[in-house]
Write an enzyme that holds these catalytic residues in place. Structure first.
Site, short mmCIF file in Angstrom:
data_model
loop_
_atom_site.label_atom_id
_atom_site.label_comp_id
_atom_site.label_asym_id
_atom_site.label_seq_id
_atom_site.Cartn_x
_atom_site.Cartn_y
_atom_site.Cartn_z
N HIS A 162 48.77 15.97 8.99
CA HIS A 162 50.04 16.41 8.52
C HIS A 162 50.39 17.82 9.41
O HIS A 162 49.58 18.59 9.69
CB HIS A 162 50.22 17.03 7.18
N PRO A 163 51.53 17.96 9.64
CA PRO A 163 52.22 18.92 10.31
C PRO A 163 52.14 20.30 9.35
O PRO A 163 52.18 19.86 8.09
CB PRO A 163 53.59 18.69 10.69
N ILE A 166 51.78 20.47 0.56
CA ILE A 166 52.90 20.60 -0.34
C ILE A 166 53.78 19.10 -0.28
O ILE A 166 53.99 18.68 1.01
CB ILE A 166 53.99 21.64 -0.13
N ALA A 211 56.69 17.71 -0.06
CA ALA A 211 57.97 18.23 0.27
C ALA A 211 59.01 17.56 -0.18
O ALA A 211 60.24 18.08 -0.04
CB ALA A 211 57.80 18.73 1.74
#
Length: 170
Positions: free
Chosen positions: A66-67, A119, A121
């Site tokens: 993930h970024p 998270i 998001a």
């Protein structure tokens, strides 16, 4: 993609698609080996069952795909990059001040825990993500890993839903 199409894919192709949903190679291989799935719920039940067996290293591998919050995915398939960008829409439209504070929070989180802040998001504004990040920086390592893992599970479930969107529309 439909479940029938997924069930008939070669294992390596199925694993590649699953890695777009959760970046743990062991999980993707185990999920692929469980095919054929009878229905959409069976996919989710298998996913949850697999996540229950994760060790710390499995979660960290998944997180590494993930970024950071507010950044674009630089690697992965087109679907992975598109899904990631869509999930972080709230961070992209943030003010420069909030973007700067997210970047600072990301660095602090990584320095403290050794992995990026996970998270889910989707549907969150940049300000909401920043508040969550600030709150989670108060946790210790023992508290934080299960929280980050739960966020990964939420992201993965949403991505499985996206992967099989053709199943629900057919």
């Amino acid at each position: 993609m439909t479940l029938t199409e997924f069930n008939t894919l070669p294992p390596a192709k199925a694993e590649a698609l699953l890695l777009d949903c959760c970046g743990c190679a062991r999980w993707a291989a185990e999920m692929s080996a469980l095919r054929p799935f009878a229905d959409f719920n069976a996919v989710f039940e298998a996913a949850v069952s697999g996540w229950r067996t994760f060790e710390r290293e499995d979660w960290l591998e998944a997180f590494s795909h993930h970024p950071q919050i507010g950044e674009k995915a630089a690697t992965g398939s087109e679907s992975h990059r598109r899904w990631s960008e869509g999930e972080q829409t709230g961070a992209r439209i943030a003010t420069e001040d909030v973007k700067t504070r997210l970047a600072q929070g990301n660095r602090s989180y990584y320095d403290k825990f050794g992995y990026i802040c996970m998270i889910c998001a989707t549907g969150k504004s940049a300000e909401e993500m920043l508040a969550i990040l600030d709150q989670r920086l108060q946790n210790d390592s023992a508290q934080e890993l299960p929280i980050a893992a739960d966020q990964q599970r939420q992201i993965s479930r949403l991505r499985l839903e996206k992967l099989f969107a053709g199943e629900r529309s057919s």
